[in-house]
Design a protein around this motif. Structure first.
Motif, mmCIF file in Angstrom:
data_model
loop_
_atom_site.group_PDB
_atom_site.id
_atom_site.type_symbol
_atom_site.label_atom_id
_atom_site.label_comp_id
_atom_site.label_asym_id
_atom_site.label_seq_id
_atom_site.Cartn_x
_atom_site.Cartn_y
_atom_site.Cartn_z
ATOM 1 N N PHE A 1 0.838 -1.188 0.000
ATOM 2 C CA PHE A 1 0.000 0.000 0.000
ATOM 3 C C PHE A 1 0.880 1.248 0.000
ATOM 4 C CE2 PHE A 1 -2.169 -3.395 2.299
ATOM 5 C CZ PHE A 1 -3.348 -3.500 1.573
ATOM 6 N N ILE A 2 0.536 2.201 -0.845
ATOM 7 C CA ILE A 2 1.243 3.478 -0.919
ATOM 8 C C ILE A 2 0.282 4.564 -0.432
ATOM 9 C CG2 ILE A 2 2.368 5.156 -2.431
ATOM 10 C CD1 ILE A 2 3.087 2.797 -4.276
ATOM 11 N N PHE A 3 0.749 5.424 0.476
ATOM 12 C CA PHE A 3 -0.109 6.423 1.103
ATOM 13 C C PHE A 3 0.304 7.843 0.727
ATOM 14 C CE2 PHE A 3 -0.128 2.759 4.035
ATOM 15 C CZ PHE A 3 -1.484 2.476 4.025
ATOM 16 N N ASN A 4 -0.708 8.706 0.665
ATOM 17 C CA ASN A 4 -0.489 10.134 0.495
ATOM 18 C C ASN A 4 -0.035 10.724 1.837
ATOM 19 O OD1 ASN A 4 -1.598 13.100 0.579
ATOM 20 N ND2 ASN A 4 -1.511 12.569 -1.577
ATOM 21 N N GLU A 5 0.706 11.820 1.799
ATOM 22 C CA GLU A 5 1.199 12.422 3.037
ATOM 23 C C GLU A 5 0.106 13.132 3.821
ATOM 24 O OE1 GLU A 5 4.678 14.768 2.637
ATOM 25 O OE2 GLU A 5 5.898 13.119 1.838
ATOM 26 N N ALA A 6 -1.086 13.299 3.199
ATOM 27 C CA ALA A 6 -2.164 14.010 3.882
ATOM 28 C C ALA A 6 -3.251 13.041 4.344
ATOM 29 C CB ALA A 6 -2.725 15.105 2.971
ATOM 30 N N LYS A 7 -4.373 12.989 3.668
ATOM 31 C CA LYS A 7 -5.549 12.243 4.127
ATOM 32 C C LYS A 7 -5.818 11.051 3.205
ATOM 33 C CE LYS A 7 -6.036 15.462 7.244
ATOM 34 N NZ LYS A 7 -4.762 16.161 7.019
ATOM 35 N N ASN A 8 -5.831 9.855 3.792
ATOM 36 C CA ASN A 8 -5.993 8.612 3.040
ATOM 37 C C ASN A 8 -7.230 7.865 3.511
ATOM 38 O OD1 ASN A 8 -3.030 8.166 1.694
ATOM 39 N ND2 ASN A 8 -2.854 9.118 3.703
ATOM 40 N N LEU A 9 -7.945 7.262 2.580
ATOM 41 C CA LEU A 9 -9.115 6.457 2.918
ATOM 42 C C LEU A 9 -8.999 5.084 2.273
ATOM 43 C CD1 LEU A 9 -11.933 6.404 4.301
ATOM 44 C CD2 LEU A 9 -12.894 6.944 2.054
ATOM 45 N N ILE A 10 -9.061 4.044 3.111
ATOM 46 C CA ILE A 10 -9.111 2.663 2.641
ATOM 47 C C ILE A 10 -10.572 2.230 2.695
ATOM 48 C CG2 ILE A 10 -8.298 0.307 3.055
ATOM 49 C CD1 ILE A 10 -5.975 1.667 4.708
ATOM 50 N N TYR A 11 -11.159 1.872 1.558
ATOM 51 C CA TYR A 11 -12.582 1.550 1.561
ATOM 52 C C TYR A 11 -12.833 0.196 0.903
ATOM 53 C CZ TYR A 11 -12.979 2.873 -3.394
ATOM 54 O OH TYR A 11 -12.837 2.942 -4.761
#
Length: 343
Positions: free
Chosen positions: A19-29
């Motif tokens: 999983f690669i995440f943004n430095e701000a707001k992330n949503l896993i749905y």
């Protein structure tokens, strides 16, 4: 603090995922049962060395694996670092840049805060769970605190073994001496932390929302190591009869009070908002102490936080990374990751 990416092997229903995440707001749905919460759990384990669920690590291993491995790239004021956790042969180890470290050393580089709609009631209604939450909070701003807690728990187990077996009861005074020394450190740290956190709650939200701390050593005097030891010695015969320790920081009580009443007597919605205010206040306190935000993990986002507070969280903390889960996609997040449920 920023989680840049996470690799999972043999962990719950994640056989091998990246999983690669943004430095701000992330949503896993995704649908219920797809494994969204397990991703947050993996991140939390790398910060605390244990799950936020009451489970053994051996129960977390995927049924087709003999071990699990978690790899995470993190960024904070110390630059970018690789954090790895491996559970193999019933032993869990943490590594930073391939060097084995303990949880106290990891705390310097990574600290997550976890909030969930499914268990928020526990932290309000259960003395044990609220005490654990406060312990986790204090660990975030004082990593040495957990060393005192672990040392205290070890001494307490030794003393309780003597009380239960009644083997060599003369040693109890020696353990009482050790316990009184550690108790003083723990109680003083808790008092100071609660005082500062309550100030932060008043500063940001309400004057009538606060955390009440009641040490099991109840007398309103200036506590000292000698005082704790005398109290333990006075209770020695009672403890021998009951076969367990009857006083100490493991029995300290924390209560969340709103408008003069314990928060547990309010509605579910009021409880959730009250607890969220405490979380946000702690996050601000953490930022003041450590000059950076923790990573905020929010499980079941759209039932945990209403629309008004969603806007508050997304708009007021641009520097804080949020990794949330939801059944539904929400395009207000900077990055959305869909998790498919396997048939």
């Amino acid at each position: 603090m920023i989680v840049k990416n996470l690799k999972i092997k043999g962990f719950r229903n994640q056989i091998e995922s990246n999983f690669i995440f943004n430095e701000a707001k992330n949503l896993i749905y995704g649908l219920n049962g797809a494994g969204k919460t397990s991703i947050l759990e993996a991140i939390f384990i790398l910060g605390f060395g244990k799950s936020f669920l009451n489970v053994k690590k051996s129960d977390i291993i995927n049924h087709s694996s003999l071990e699990f491995e978690l790899n995470m790239n993190i960024k904070n004021m110390y630059g970018e670092n690789d954090l790895m956790g491996i559970f193999s042969e019933n032993k869990f180890s943490l590594f930073l840049n391939n060097k084995k470290l303990n949880i106290f050393e990891i705390n310097k580089y990574f600290y997550p805060v976890y909030f969930s709609s499914s268990n928020f009631n526990l932290y309000i209604d259960s003395k044990l769970y609220l005490r654990r939450l406060i312990n986790n909070y204090i660990f975030g701003v004082n990593s040495l605190y957990i060393h005192y807690i672990l040392s205290y728990n070890k001494a307490l187990r030794q003393k309780n073994h003597l009380l239960k077996t009644k083997y060599n009861l003369l040693e109890i005074s020696s353990w009482n001496k050790i316990i009184s020394e550690l108790s003083l450190k723990i109680v003083n740290i808790r008092k100071e932390f609660i005082k500062k956190l309550n100030f932060k709650i008043r500063e940001n939200f309400y004057n009538d929302l606060f955390i009440e701390y009641e040490p099991s050593f109840k007398d309103n005097i200036e506590h000292s190591e000698d005082y704790f030891f005398e109290k333990l010695e006075d209770l020695k015969e009672f403890e021998i009869n009951y076969k367990k320790s009857l006083i100490g920081p493991h029995l300290d009580v924390f209560n969340i009070v709103f408008k003069g009443k314990n928060l547990k007597f309010y509605s579910s919605g009021e409880k959730k908002i009250g607890l969220l205010m405490i979380y946000i206040s702690f996050i601000k306190f953490f930022k003041d102490i450590r000059n950076e935000y923790p990573v905020f993990l929010v499980d079941d986002f759209d039932t945990t936080i209403d629309n008004k507070n969603v806007d508050f969280l997304l708009n007021n903390y641009p520097e804080m990374q949020v990794i949330a889960t939801s059944v539904n996609e929400n395009l207000r997040f900077d990055r959305t990751i869909e998790i498919k449920k396997e048939n």
